[in-house]
Structures are given as structure tokens and as C-alpha cells.
Design a protein around this motif. Structure first.
Motif, PDB file in Angstrom:
ATOM      1  N   ARG A  81     -12.575  49.032 -95.001  1.00  0.00           N
ATOM      2  CA  ARG A  81     -13.232  49.789 -93.927  1.00  0.00           C
ATOM      3  C   ARG A  81     -12.804  51.259 -93.948  1.00  0.00           C
ATOM      4  O   ARG A  81     -13.630  52.155 -93.801  1.00  0.00           O
ATOM      5  N   GLN A  82     -11.514  51.509 -94.095  1.00  0.00           N
ATOM      6  CA  GLN A  82     -11.025  52.887 -94.144  1.00  0.00           C
ATOM      7  C   GLN A  82     -11.601  53.633 -95.345  1.00  0.00           C
ATOM      8  O   GLN A  82     -11.937  54.823 -95.250  1.00  0.00           O
ATOM      9  N   THR A  83     -11.733  52.937 -96.463  1.00  0.00           N
ATOM     10  CA  THR A  83     -12.281  53.566 -97.674  1.00  0.00           C
ATOM     11  C   THR A  83     -13.753  53.901 -97.490  1.00  0.00           C
ATOM     12  O   THR A  83     -14.208  54.999 -97.844  1.00  0.00           O
ATOM     13  N   LEU A  84     -14.525  52.991 -96.924  1.00  0.00           N
ATOM     14  CA  LEU A  84     -15.951  53.255 -96.705  1.00  0.00           C
ATOM     15  C   LEU A  84     -16.169  54.320 -95.639  1.00  0.00           C
ATOM     16  O   LEU A  84     -17.181  55.031 -95.669  1.00  0.00           O
ATOM     17  N   ASN A  85     -15.247  54.452 -94.715  1.00  0.00           N
ATOM     18  CA  ASN A  85     -15.352  55.534 -93.727  1.00  0.00           C
ATOM     19  C   ASN A  85     -15.251  56.902 -94.408  1.00  0.00           C
ATOM     20  O   ASN A  85     -15.835  57.884 -93.941  1.00  0.00           O
ATOM     21  N   LYS A  86     -14.521  56.972 -95.514  1.00  0.00           N
ATOM     22  CA  LYS A  86     -14.448  58.225 -96.275  1.00  0.00           C
ATOM     23  C   LYS A  86     -15.823  58.599 -96.814  1.00  0.00           C
ATOM     24  O   LYS A  86     -16.192  59.779 -96.849  1.00  0.00           O
TER      25      LYS A  86
END
Length: 349
Positions: free
Chosen positions: A152-157
Motif C-alpha cells: 500500500r505504501q509503495t502504490l501510494n508513491k
């Protein structure tokens, strides 16, 4: 077609739509016309760079994403009336390889709902394995509890980069570029903690600002229906993490009497005067471009019904020149934003 955001930039820019001036390219004056930029190819490359090789090491063992097996959907960035709007909708299938106690295990990660209608926190991340061994199940459980947050944190980037990086240059410069700069901050603010300092003071609702400027003032009354509880609405207006979410990352708030708040790069700011959870909130509230020292008095009244919650706003001391746009702003940047972010309402698609 998705319901498009209405223009609200006049609140802080003097409504530049009506200003005709020389442009370097002699076209699309003040970015009035709709322009669209296809972001599909850029998105696929960016997602591949982010995800392939991503380390998902966890308590069960080592693991990483080895490839993107499926990346279907589309993405675009749009400029309408000098306001940037992005649309994206992707369905992803990722392949992972891991090791548990020296045994190699493999599987897939499915993400069917990476879209502008969801935040990263709302992503549905499904974990599957290629076999049913004990080691594979152990890794699957660990990825569910520990790996999903990394994804999730990676896709938020990607979401942030699409809004902030890919759209650079879409609003063409004028002689005075400060207007475009302000619009960009309103539409795409991701402050990263570097919002300009703001000051608050006592509300001036008698028509005289601290600088002695005579003001023609008016009151605004508006309301909205939310498909949620009164606590949900109260929390959205006061809890820092929810305030940040519905203001598109631009807002900060101290949820206490005397606490300060701001959003959109400090263009809206004020101070909390009264808290009566979950029924009432009173604030001193102002736009940055209002005469120095002038604040309106905003009272939120939250009333939970059987199947909905009514939230009413009484705003006293609004400069008459900003009356209509301020009223529209409550709908666009508060109620519509909350419904879109938290699912507090229905939308026409």
C-alpha cells in the motif's frame, strides 16, 4: 463519466478566468479549455519500477516481487480551467517468490481496485500461493499481516507521483506565474510538512478588520447529508489523519480548544474555539487573501438521524465578494471530498 470538480480557484486568485492577457503560445488563454494527457505508458513503467524487486521480507522469511503478470487499465491527467484532475484505474497481478526455512515458495498478489476512487489504505490486496505446503501457508499469512502495508505504501508513491510529477507543465505559465503556482498548490498539495506558517486571531465580524479596512460582510448557511454516524463526521473534521485524508494531504489540525488548523498551503486557516463531540464545533476561519486579522466565525452542528447524519454550517462574517464561492467551497472541498474519501455518500458516475 465521473463527476468533475468545479472551479474554485477564484477564492485565492481573484478569479483569473476572466483575465485575458498575452500568452507565449497564443492559445488556451488562462488554461480555460480542457486538455488531456495520456498517462498509461508512464504509469506502467512507473509501477514496474516500483514493484518489481520490491522486498517483502517478513517474520516468516525472505520474499520479493519478481514480476508484474497483469497490468490492465488506464490513467490520464486533465487540465480544466487551470485545475489539474487525474483519473486512474488499474488491475494488477504480481508474482512473488520467497523462502521459508530454506524452502522456496511462490505465489501471486492481486490488486483489483487501484483507482482514483480509493485511497491507498482502501486497496484490496489478495495473496495466493502456488502450492498448499505448510511453508507456503506460513508465508501467505505473513504477507497478509505484514506485506500488505508495504505494498500500500509503495502504490501510494505512484498516486503521489502521478498527481505531482507527471502533471508538471500542464498549467502553462503567464506573465505573472504566481496564479498558476497557487492553483497547483490548491489542487495537488502534498505538503510533506512544509506548509507556510499561519497566524490566527480573534474573529472580526463587525465589518472592521484589524487594519481598519471597512468590509461588506454576510453570513452563509449550508448543510449536507452524510451516510455515516455523527461520530464519523466529527472525527473527519477533527482527527488529524482523517483531516489530512479528505484535504488531499494538505491539511493539518490540532484537535483541541485553541488548536490551530490549516489546509491548501495555508490558504485556509484558523483556530478551534469550542468542541462538543460529536455534536458541535466552533472555529475562527479565514482565507489567506482576506484583510489581515479578519476571521469569520464557523459553527458546525452535527445531527445524527435514523439513516443519515445532517451537518449544518453557519458562517458569520464572510466578505460579500466571496459569498458564492465560499458557499460552493463547502460543498466541493468539505462535503464532496469527505464523501469521496470516506464513502459518506453516493456519487453519480
Amino acid at each position: 463519466m465521473k463527476n468533475l470538480l468545479r472551479d474554485y480557484t477564484g477564492l485565492v486568485t481573484g478569479d483569473p478566468r476572466w483575465i485575458v492577457e498575452e500568452r507565449p503560445d497564443a492559445t488556451n488563454v488562462n488554461n480555460w479549455h480542457w486538455t488531456e494527457k495520456n498517462a498509461c505508458s508512464w504509469s506502467k513503467d512507473y509501477l514496474r519500477d516500483l514493484l518489481v524487486g520490491l522486498n517483502l521480507k517478513n517474520s516468516a522469511g525472505s520474499c520479493k516481487i519478481t514480476s508484474i503478470e497483469k497490468c490492465e487499465g488506464d490513467a490520464s491527467a486533465n487540465n480544466r480551467k487551470a485545475k489539474i484532475i487525474v483519473f486512474y484505474e488499474w488491475e494488477l497481478s504480481l508474482k512473488w517468490v520467497g523462502k521459508v526455512k530454506d524452502k522456496e515458495v511462490k505465489g501471486f498478489i492481486s490488486i483489483p481496485n487501484l483507482s482514483d476512487e480509493n485511497t491507498a489504505a482502501d486497496l484490496d490486496i489478495q495473496i495466493r500461493t502456488e502450492d498448499k505446503s505448510d511453508e507456503a501457508q506460513t508465508m501467505k499469512d505473513a504477507l497478509r499481516s505484514e506485506g500488505t502495508e508495504i505494498i500500500r505504501q509503495t502504490l501510494n508513491k505512484y498516486i503521489i507521483a502521478l498527481k505531482d510529477e507527471y502533471t508538471k507543465g500542464m498549467i502553462l505559465p503567464k506573465k505573472d506565474t504566481s496564479v498558476s503556482s497557487t492553483m497547483s498548490k490548491l489542487s495537488l498539495s502534498h505538503d510533506e510538512g512544509q506548509v507556510a506558517a499561519v497566524s490566527t486571531g480573534p474573529a472580526k465580524v463587525n465589518g472592521i478588520s484589524n487594519t481598519g479596512v471597512k468590509l461588506d460582510l454576510c453570513d452563509i448557511n449550508t448543510e449536507a447529508s452524510m451516510k455515516c454516524t455523527a461520530n464519523d463526521v466529527y472525527n473527519a473534521l477533527t482527527r488529524p489523519e482523517m483531516f489530512v485524508a479528505f484535504t488531499n494531504g494538505s491539511g493539518q489540525i490540532e484537535p483541541k480548544v485553541g488548536g490551530k488548523f490549516h489546509m491548501f498551503g495555508g490558504n485556509v486557516h484558523g483556530k478551534i474555539l469550542e468542541l462538543d463531540p460529536p455534536k458541535k464545533i466552533v472555529q475562527d476561519w479565514r482565507f489567506k487573501h482576506w484583510p489581515e486579522g479578519h476571521y469569520s466565525r464557523v459553527t458546525f452542528t452535527i445531527d445524527e438521524k435514523q439513516d443519515t447524519t445532517k451537518v449544518k454550517v453557519n458562517q458569520q462574517g464572510v466578505p460579500a465578494s466571496d459569498q458564492e464561492k465560499t458557499r460552493e467551497g463547502w460543498d466541493l472541498f468539505y462535503w464532496d471530498a469527505m464523501k469521496r474519501t470516506f464513502g459518506f455518500g453516493s456519487y453519480i458516475l
